[in-house]
Structures are given as structure tokens and as C-alpha cells.
Design an enzyme around this catalytic site. Structure first.
Site, PDB file in Angstrom:
ATOM      1  N   GLU A   1       9.840  13.923  -4.218  1.00  5.30           N
ATOM      2  CA  GLU A   1       9.966  14.717  -5.459  1.00  5.30           C
ATOM      3  C   GLU A   1      10.646  13.852  -6.512  1.00  5.30           C
ATOM      4  O   GLU A   1      11.277  12.851  -6.165  1.00  5.30           O
ATOM      5  CB  GLU A   1      10.814  15.962  -5.170  1.00  5.30           C
ATOM      6  CG  GLU A   1      10.177  16.824  -4.094  1.00  5.30           C
ATOM      7  CD  GLU A   1      10.965  18.091  -3.780  1.00  5.30           C
ATOM      8  OE1 GLU A   1      12.096  18.255  -4.299  1.00  5.30           O
ATOM      9  OE2 GLU A   1      10.426  18.908  -3.012  1.00  5.30           O
TER      10      GLU A   1
ATOM     11  N   PRO B   1       6.873   7.081  12.635  1.00  9.20           N
ATOM     12  CA  PRO B   1       6.689   5.749  13.234  1.00  9.20           C
ATOM     13  C   PRO B   1       5.259   5.225  13.089  1.00  9.20           C
ATOM     14  O   PRO B   1       5.055   4.043  12.807  1.00  9.20           O
ATOM     15  CB  PRO B   1       7.064   5.975  14.706  1.00  9.20           C
ATOM     16  CG  PRO B   1       8.063   7.082  14.655  1.00  9.20           C
ATOM     17  CD  PRO B   1       7.582   7.996  13.545  1.00  9.20           C
TER      18      PRO B   1
ATOM     19  N   GLU C   1       3.161   5.955  10.684  1.00  7.17           N
ATOM     20  CA  GLU C   1       2.987   5.566   9.273  1.00  7.17           C
ATOM     21  C   GLU C   1       3.608   4.187   9.045  1.00  7.17           C
ATOM     22  O   GLU C   1       3.053   3.339   8.337  1.00  7.17           O
ATOM     23  CB  GLU C   1       3.640   6.604   8.354  1.00  7.17           C
ATOM     24  CG  GLU C   1       3.593   6.173   6.898  1.00  7.17           C
ATOM     25  CD  GLU C   1       3.959   7.254   5.896  1.00  7.17           C
ATOM     26  OE1 GLU C   1       4.311   8.375   6.319  1.00  7.17           O
ATOM     27  OE2 GLU C   1       3.901   6.967   4.684  1.00  7.17           O
TER      28      GLU C   1
ATOM     29  N   GLN D   1       2.631 -19.685  -5.619  1.00  3.11           N
ATOM     30  CA  GLN D   1       3.170 -20.907  -6.242  1.00  3.11           C
ATOM     31  C   GLN D   1       2.205 -22.082  -6.067  1.00  3.11           C
ATOM     32  O   GLN D   1       2.043 -22.896  -6.965  1.00  3.11           O
ATOM     33  CB  GLN D   1       4.531 -21.226  -5.602  1.00  3.11           C
ATOM     34  CG  GLN D   1       5.276 -22.379  -6.240  1.00  3.11           C
ATOM     35  CD  GLN D   1       5.833 -22.025  -7.615  1.00  3.11           C
ATOM     36  OE1 GLN D   1       5.848 -20.865  -8.010  1.00  3.11           O
ATOM     37  NE2 GLN D   1       6.261 -23.039  -8.349  1.00  3.11           N
TER      38      GLN D   1
END
Ligand SMILES: Cc1cc2nc3c(=O)[nH]c(=O)nc-3n(C[C@H](O)[C@H](O)[C@H](O)COP(=O)(O)OP(=O)(O)OC[C@H]3O[C@@H](n4cnc5c(N)ncnc54)[C@H](O)[C@@H]3O)c2cc1C
Length: 389
Positions: free
Chosen positions: A137, A252, A254, A348
Site C-alpha cells: 500500500e 519462499p 516467490e 562498463q
């Protein structure tokens, strides 16, 4: 089964013939339906087209790991790994299918009533429904117990009020698992998972498709609930007060998903960087002929190999139902840190071209940043790991 950029063998649990065939068919599906030129358009449009979800459903990619007893194809988490890896290796990972498949749908098959499974799973599998999960939220992110959105019982329905933000698939989703307080006087014990079918839902509004520095082809949105009526039968499992526990059990996976995506993206970066430094010349030499380049790439290859081996270990643990929250948090935090660090170093080596958005390394650099933030920030991962000390 791999990009071959790390010279690692395919883990034995990914060598079954059906997984290898599935891998080839997913790779082909992405080439046909989400090639780089289309992705460039979707990045400009800040969303994939809705039709991509239906096409994924037609191809059997949605809900691929849904258990057979719930009407699934007999797939398992390895099939999700294939999809996540192929999307990452091909630069198509803005498509939020892993959230739909490997986060949203499991809440229904793990905790849903038989009636809920029958009502939603086939439609999530076909692409008629696109899934999202709304936890965060404007005022509450990491401290999930403090959610302010409420779902208050009134007769035969809940009345949903509140607002959510940063919701992945937020513009296209029409099936949203809303984390809400059914008992606002309680903390975590008052939390429930309420499913909202948004088509025709009065009082439901989507906010802006948020402008992000990366992952642009994923629609990420604010959502508003203003006296939205939701049938009581839409509380997952028909139960109240279980939301926090259910979230903690599923997070877990996710976090492992994010680590797998991190590996795939960084491996893609290494492949692109190797190709570039072997072509580009400076001071009459190829960029790869400088010892600095070789040492940097040796370090990167080592780090990505260590990351991949650990992630494969976590996948194997997860397939056996043994992946604990702290280990999943280690994978999420450490791999995404390595992803950010190595992609920065790879960029880089491209010199100024690395800063140009038409080079994939620039996109990978932008996309990598959020990996340390969503799914629980890396600081929150360390809190979870520290609890085991
Ligand atoms: C592109 C994108 C997609 C997302 N998708 C979704 C989605 O689909 N569904 C969903 O619900 N959410 C989603 N999120 C939200 C995401 O999960 C949150 O942004 C994240 O959990 C952090 O919450 P916050 O932004 O409120 O940060 P805050 O919680 O305000 O944190 C701010 C800082 O304080 C640190 N911090 C907070 N608490 C502690 C502590 N106890 N100790 C040490 N440091 C702390 C954090 O690590 C962070 O560095 C998404 C976010 C992004 C950017």
C-alpha cells in the site's frame, strides 16, 4: 537447457525428457510470440498486449505447474523454472507470467475450496483471468502486518476499502488477490486473502500505469477499492485470519523465482558482453585482449557460477518440499546483489554503447535494480536470515 555461458552441466532434476522437450517448446514460443522487436514496442507502450496472455493460455503455458488433481497438465515447479529461465535468457522477462503461474495460482490450489478451484483455476489456465497479488500500500510495504485495506463483512459479502500500489500486472489483471484486514483490530491475525474479479466490480478503479526506470513492459499500477462488494465465497479457503500465514508459506517460492530470474538475466548479460568484447577494438586490440577485461569477466563468470549452483540447490530443495524461508531469502538477496554488481561491471566493458538503450546490457542494467527491492527488500531478507542465527 542452458545458455552454455557458464559451462555448467544441466542439473539431473532438469534432464527428464518431458522437461527438455518443454524447454525447447517454450524457447520456440517466445521466439514466435515475444521476439525482441515486439518487446521494444511493448516497452514503449509500458505493457504487453492483453492477447499475449491468451496466446500463452492457448499454448498451455499458464498454470503449467498446477497439480493434475486440480485439472493441471501434470507439470511441476521445474516447468516454471523453464519458463522463467527462457524468458530471462531471451530478454522477455517483463511478461509477468511467473507471477500469475508461480505466485497467484498456487494460493488457489493450495488453500482454495473445491468450489473456488473449479470457479477460478480453469479461467486462470486459459488466460480469461490474468492474476495479480496486491499486498503493498502507499503507506505500507515491508511491514506487511500494517496493511490498512479492510474487508468488512456485511450480509452475504465483504465491503472492500483501501488502496494498493506497485502492483505487477496491475493494468491487465482481472483477478486480484487482495491482502486485507477482515479484523482491523488485529495485526497479522486479522489478515485475509480476498479474491476480487474486477470485471464489472463497482467501486474498483485502477490508477496510473506507473513509469518505472526498468521492467517497462510490465504494467505496474495503483489500485483503489471504494466500497467494493465482494462475495463472502471469495475469501481464499473460506477462512478469515489466515492471510499472513498463507503469505509466509508461499513467499519462499516467490523469492526463489526472483533468484532464478536474476541468474537468467545475468547469464544473458554475460553472453552479450562476451560477444561484444570479442568484436570491439581499442588501441589496435580486441577489448577482450586487455587483461583487465579478462580478469573482470573471470570474476563475473565465477560469481554467476556460484550463484547458479546455489540456486540449483535451492530448486532441488524446493522440489522436495524442503526449501525453508531463510534459505530462499539467502538466494533472493545474494543473487540479486550479484546480478546488480555484475551487470554494472559488464556494462562498463561496453563503454558508451552500454549506456545506449538499444543495447541489451542497458536494459538489463535498468531491470536489475528492482530485483533488490520487490518480493521483500534485501534488508528484509537479511532480517529473516538473522532470525536463524
Ligand atoms: C516494479 C515493482 C513491482 C512490484 N510488484 C508488487 C506486487 O505485485 N504486489 C505487491 O504487493 N507489491 C509489489 N511491489 C512492492 C514491493 O514488494 C515493495 O516496494 C517492497 O516490499 C518494499 O516496500 P516499500 O516500497 O514500502 O519500502 P519500505 O518498506 O518503505 O522500505 C524503505 C526502506 O527501508 C528499509 N526497511 C524497511 N523495514 C526495515 C527493517 N525492519 N530493517 C531494515 N530496513 C528496513 C527497506 O529495506 C527499504 O530500503 C512491487 C514493487 C516494484 C518496485
Amino acid at each position: 537447457m542452458s545458455m552454455n555461458v557458464l559451462n555448467l552441466p544441466t542439473p539431473s532434476f532438469m534432464q527428464d525428457e518431458d522437461i527438455v522437450l518443454f524447454n525447447d517448446s517454450v524457447a520456440k514460443w517466445i521466439d514466435d510470440h515475444a521476439p525482441p522487436e515486439k518487446f521494444a514496442q511493448w516497452i514503449a507502450a509500458s505493457s504487453v498486449p492483453r492477447g499475449l496472455w491468451n496466446a500463452a493460455g492457448d499454448a498451455g503455458l499458464l498454470g503449467v505447474s498446477m497439480p493434475e488433481e486440480d485439472g493441471g497438465f501434470g507439470g511441476d515447479y521445474r516447468h516454471e523454472v523453464v519458463i522463467m529461465q527462457q524468458l530471462g535468457w531471451k530478454g522477455a522477462d517483463h511478461f509477468g507470467i511467473s507471477l500469475h503461474n508461480a505466485i497467484v495460482m498456487p494460493y488457489i490450489w493450495h488453500y482454495g475450496t473445491e468450489e473456488q478451484k473449479a470457479r477460478w483455476l480453469p479461467r486462470l489456465q486459459s488466460g480469461e483471468l490474468v492474476g495479480a497479488i496486491a499486498m503493498t500500500e502507499p503507506g505500507v510495504g515491508s511491514d506487511l502486518q500494517g496493511v490498512k485495506t479492510t474487508a468488512i463483512k456485511k450480509g452475504d459479502h465483504y465491503v472492500l476499502n483501501g488502496s494498493k500500489t506497485f502492483i505487477t500486472n496491475g493494468q491487465l489483471a482481472n483477478f486480484i488477490i487482495v491482502v486485507a484486514k477482515t479484523d482491523p483490530s488485529e495485526g497479522s491475525k486479522g489478515m485475509s486473502l480476498i479474491c476480487l474479479e474486477t470485471d464489472g466490480a463497482e467501486g474498483f478503479e485502477r490508477g496510473r500505469n506507473l513509469h518505472k526506470i526498468g521492467m517497462e513492459a510490465n504494467d505496474t499500477s495503483e489500485l483503489f477499492f471504494n466500497d467494493v462488494k465482494v462475495p463472502l465465497e471469495n475469501a481464499i479457503g473460506g477462512s478469515e485470519g489466515q492471510g499472513f500465514v498463507q503469505l509466509m508459506q508461499q513467499l519462499p517460492q516467490e523469492r526463489l523465482n526472483i533468484a532464478i530470474q536474476g541468474c537468467a538475466a545475468a547469464e544473458r548479460g554475460l553472453e552479450a558482453t562476451l560477444a561484444y568484447v570479442k568484436e570491439r577494438k581499442a588501441f589496435g586490440k580486441r577489448v577482450i585482449d586487455f587483461q583487465n577485461t579478462q580478469f573482470k569477466l573471470a570474476e563475473i563468470k565465477t560469481k554467476l557460477t556460484v550463484a547458479r549452483v546455489f540456486v540449483n540447490h535451492c530448486i532441488e530443495q524446493h522440489l522436495q518440499g524442503k526449501l525453508d524461508a531463510a534459505t530462499a531469502s539467502m538466494a533472493k538477496y545474494w543473487v540479486t546483489d550479484i546480478q546488480g554488481e555484475t551487470i554494472d561491471e559488464m556494462l562498463q566493458l561496453f563503454g558508451g554503447y552500454g549506456y545506449m538503450t538499444e543495447y541489451p546490457i542497458a536494459q538489463l542494467y535498468k531491470d536489475a535494480r528492482v530485483q533488490r527491492i520487490y518480493g521483500g527488500t534485501n534488508e528484509i531478507m537479511k532480517l529473516l536470515i538473522a532470525r536463524t542465527l
